[in-house]
Scaffold this motif. Structure first.
Motif, PDB file in Angstrom:
ATOM      1  N   UNK A  70       0.774  -1.176  -0.024  1.00  0.00           N
ATOM      2  CA  UNK A  70       0.223  -0.497  -0.524  1.00  0.00           C
ATOM      3  C   UNK A  70       0.638   1.154  -0.117  1.00  0.00           C
ATOM      4  N   UNK A  71       0.387   2.565  -0.706  1.00  0.00           N
ATOM      5  CA  UNK A  71       0.793   3.345  -0.326  1.00  0.00           C
ATOM      6  C   UNK A  71      -0.204   4.416   0.068  1.00  0.00           C
ATOM      7  N   UNK A  72       0.269   5.866   1.423  1.00  0.00           N
ATOM      8  CA  UNK A  72      -1.093   6.401   1.811  1.00  0.00           C
ATOM      9  C   UNK A  72      -1.584   7.182   0.600  1.00  0.00           C
ATOM     10  N   UNK A  73      -2.698   7.584   0.856  1.00  0.00           N
ATOM     11  CA  UNK A  73      -3.282   8.808   0.038  1.00  0.00           C
ATOM     12  C   UNK A  73      -2.867  10.505   0.172  1.00  0.00           C
ATOM     13  N   UNK A  74      -2.627  10.291   1.387  1.00  0.00           N
ATOM     14  CA  UNK A  74      -2.332  10.951   2.092  1.00  0.00           C
ATOM     15  C   UNK A  74      -1.284  10.732   3.529  1.00  0.00           C
ATOM     16  N   UNK A  75      -0.310  11.921   3.726  1.00  0.00           N
ATOM     17  CA  UNK A  75       0.687  11.568   4.694  1.00  0.00           C
ATOM     18  C   UNK A  75       2.000  11.027   4.687  1.00  0.00           C
ATOM     19  N   UNK A  76       2.849  11.135   5.493  1.00  0.00           N
ATOM     20  CA  UNK A  76       3.333  10.645   5.593  1.00  0.00           C
ATOM     21  C   UNK A  76       4.241   9.932   6.352  1.00  0.00           C
ATOM     22  N   UNK A  77       5.481   8.952   5.816  1.00  0.00           N
ATOM     23  CA  UNK A  77       5.752   8.358   6.826  1.00  0.00           C
ATOM     24  C   UNK A  77       7.071   8.398   7.192  1.00  0.00           C
ATOM     25  N   UNK A  78       8.023   8.890   7.908  1.00  0.00           N
ATOM     26  CA  UNK A  78       9.499   9.676   8.159  1.00  0.00           C
ATOM     27  C   UNK A  78       9.961   9.126   9.183  1.00  0.00           C
ATOM     28  N   UNK A  79      11.286   8.314   8.851  1.00  0.00           N
ATOM     29  CA  UNK A  79      12.128   7.907   9.421  1.00  0.00           C
ATOM     30  C   UNK A  79      13.522   8.669   9.858  1.00  0.00           C
ATOM     31  N   UNK A  80      13.794   8.596  11.146  1.00  0.00           N
ATOM     32  CA  UNK A  80      15.442   9.759  10.977  1.00  0.00           C
ATOM     33  C   UNK A  80      14.566  10.941  10.356  1.00  0.00           C
TER      34      UNK A  80
END
Lengths: 227, 322
Positions: free
Chosen positions: A44-54
């Motif tokens: 899956x990919x989000x329709x909106x929003x972010x995945x932030x790592x470090x």
């Protein structure tokens, strides 16, 4: 994130601190595995929003790129592989000394002499395969380990080994996102969050969250709909 | 047909084929040990042979090949595997092997056969085998092929195998390095009571290789058991067809077929034809097959360990064909 126009993960905010074990509690169908897949970049990919790592936006990174910056996933139902051994599975991405592989196996209660050369195939029981999965995550020394119900269906004898593996993971400096139904497992977390219908409802101490989860979520009639 | 003398070595071709044998993964020490029965055949010539106590090995040169008779005497358990090497080093040629194997009652032996055609551009290799495995005898046969990179070869192994009561037969065919060319396997095994048979084939097709495998098992004796296991990976424009037939004709027979064909590339084709027949109400035959793309979950699992897509495919394919 929606699936067939139905929101699966909705307005979710989750922050995992460096070096912490963060447990996610939720009943079946609340979006726990989808959350794990979103962070790992699976399906899956989000329709909106972010995945932030470090501090880095990894939302569009493919799985292997996420793995190479230190994220990995222990799968709820790990795949079986023909033709290679547990030792080889643990050495997939890291060149390990024999002693290091043995340590990973011991940490999850698998005696190396019995499991070193076993195949990662259907000959392993479900519990053994999950423990091998955990050992392989340990071997990778990730910065963030997402553990998707690695304790699910585990017998009472094996469960302490799983818990031991997770403790070892933390001691090696990994952050752990621990998705589980098991209160014993939640107890070792630093913090816990309750997930319902794709939203984080509450975050707090494991003890408080377990109590809140018992009192609210498990008697909740409307799966996938928050109160 | 003459009996082969111990350690008969002829011609300067010998080092060349042994060198090719070693490059194909063979253990060349086996051909220098007096304790190990062995036979090296280049084109239609026997280059070296050694027989050990308990084994009778005879050969006869024919116009386009060699006729071989191998007998393991009753009750003999042969300590080391018998090593066979068949090959053609030039680009062109025809090699016909007539192989008669008789494993007498209570005998036990392993054979490791390498078939080597490293420069094949226009080669035909045929093998007709007639194998008898006696009562309570055990026979393990492993055949490893290397055909080079040109694909100019037709390989046609045919075998009829009879397994006696409580006999055991394991056959492994492996063609995973280099090109296949055209392969047409045809094995038929007939099993007496309480015998056990396992047939395994692993083949990696590339470019326009053609892989056709036909295995038939007749479970004729009460309590006989069999497994037909095939692992084929057609890539590029290659084509594979795997036919497995199991006939359970007696009470308490159990047959299983396990076929996996992984297709890699838009033009590769895999076909599986399982035929299961039970003619006895106490018999059972089962089948499992997975045909098509590489398992998505396996791919994702390996990628979550840091492998990229190509590396993950490589690891999975190597595992399947190992």
């Amino acid at each position: 994130m929606t699936l067939d126009d139905k929101p699966i993960i909705d307005d979710l905010n989750l922050h995992v601190e460096k070096g912490e074990i963060h447990a996610i509690l939720g009943t079946n169908g609340t979006g726990k595995t989808t959350l794990a897949y979103l962070i790992m970049g699976v399906d899956y990919l989000p329709d909106d929003g972010k995945v932030i790592f470090e501090g880095e936006d990894i939302t569009r990174y493919p799985i292997s790129q996420r793995a190479n910056i230190g994220i990995t996933l222990a799968w709820q139902e790990p795949a079986r592989f023909e033709g290679f051994t547990i030792r080889e599975y643990l050495e997939l991405t890291n060149e390990l000394k024999i002693g290091e592989i043995e340590d990973c196996l011991w940490a999850v209660g698998l005696p190396p002499s019995q499991f070193f050369n076993r195949a990662v195939d259907a000959s392993l029981s479900g519990g053994e395969r999950r423990r091998v999965e955990l050992a392989s995550v340990l071997a990778m020394k990730p910065k963030l380990a997402i553990l998707d119900e690695v304790d699910s269906g585990i017998d009472v004898v094996s469960l302490p080994h799983i818990i031991n593996g997770i403790v070892k993971m933390k001691s090696l400096g990994s952050s752990v996102l621990l998705i589980t139904h098991n209160e014993d497992a939640v107890e070792m977390a630093n913090r816990a969050s309750v997930l319902c219908a794709g939203k984080i409802l509450k975050t707090g101490s494991p003890k408080e969250m377990c109590q809140w989860f018992r009192q609210n979520c498990q008697v909740c009639d409307h799966i996938n709909m928050p109160e | 047909m003459k009996a082969i003398q111990n350690m008969l070595t002829i011609k300067e071709e010998y080092p060349e084929i042994i060198d090719a044998y070693e490059k194909a993964g063979g253990n060349k020490e086996a051909f220098t040990s007096k304790e190990v029965a062995s036979l090296v055949v280049h084109e239609s010539r026997v280059l070296s042979a050694n027989q050990v106590e308990g084994i009778r090995l005879k050969s006869e040169q024919k116009k386009q090949g060699v006729a071989i008779e191998l007998t393991v005497e009753e009750g003999r358990k042969i300590k080391y595997p018998v090593y066979l090497c068949f090959g053609i080093l030039p680009k062109e040629g025809l090699q016909e092997i007539d192989l008669k194997i008789n494993i007498q009652d209570y005998a036990e032996v392993s054979i490791i056969a390498h078939c080597i055609f490293p420069n094949a551009v226009n080669i035909i290799h045929k093998m007709d085998a007639d194998i008898k495995i006696g009562n309570n005898a055990k026979f393990y046969y492993s055949e490893i092929h290397y055909h080079g990179d040109f694909g100019g070869i037709k390989v046609i192994p045919r075998a009829k195998i009879e397994v006696g009561e409580k006999g055991e037969f394991q056959n492994t065919f492996s063609l995973i390095e280099g090109r296949v060319g055209k392969l047409h396997i045809n094995y038929e095994v007939t099993c007496a009571a309480k015998s056990v048979v396992e047939i395994v084939a692993k083949v990696y097709g590339k470019e326009d290789d053609v892989i056709k495998m036909f295995d038939r098992v007749n479970l004729n004796g009460e309590g006989a058991r069999s497994l037909i296991k095939t692992r084929v990976v057609p890539t590029d424009r290659s084509w594979s067809e795997v036919t497995g037939e199991t006939y359970a004709n007696a009470a308490y027979t159990r047959g299983h077929m396990d076929c996996m064909e992984v297709v890699i590339g838009k033009q590769a084709i895999a076909k599986s034809i399982p035929i299961l027949v039970a003619t006895n109400d106490k018999a059972k035959v089962t089948h499992e097959a997975a045909i098509g793309s590489i398992d998505k979950k396996q791919m994702q699992t390996l990628m979550s360990r840091g492998l990229d897509e190509d590396e993950a495919v490589d690891v999975i394919v190597k595992g399947i064909l190992r």
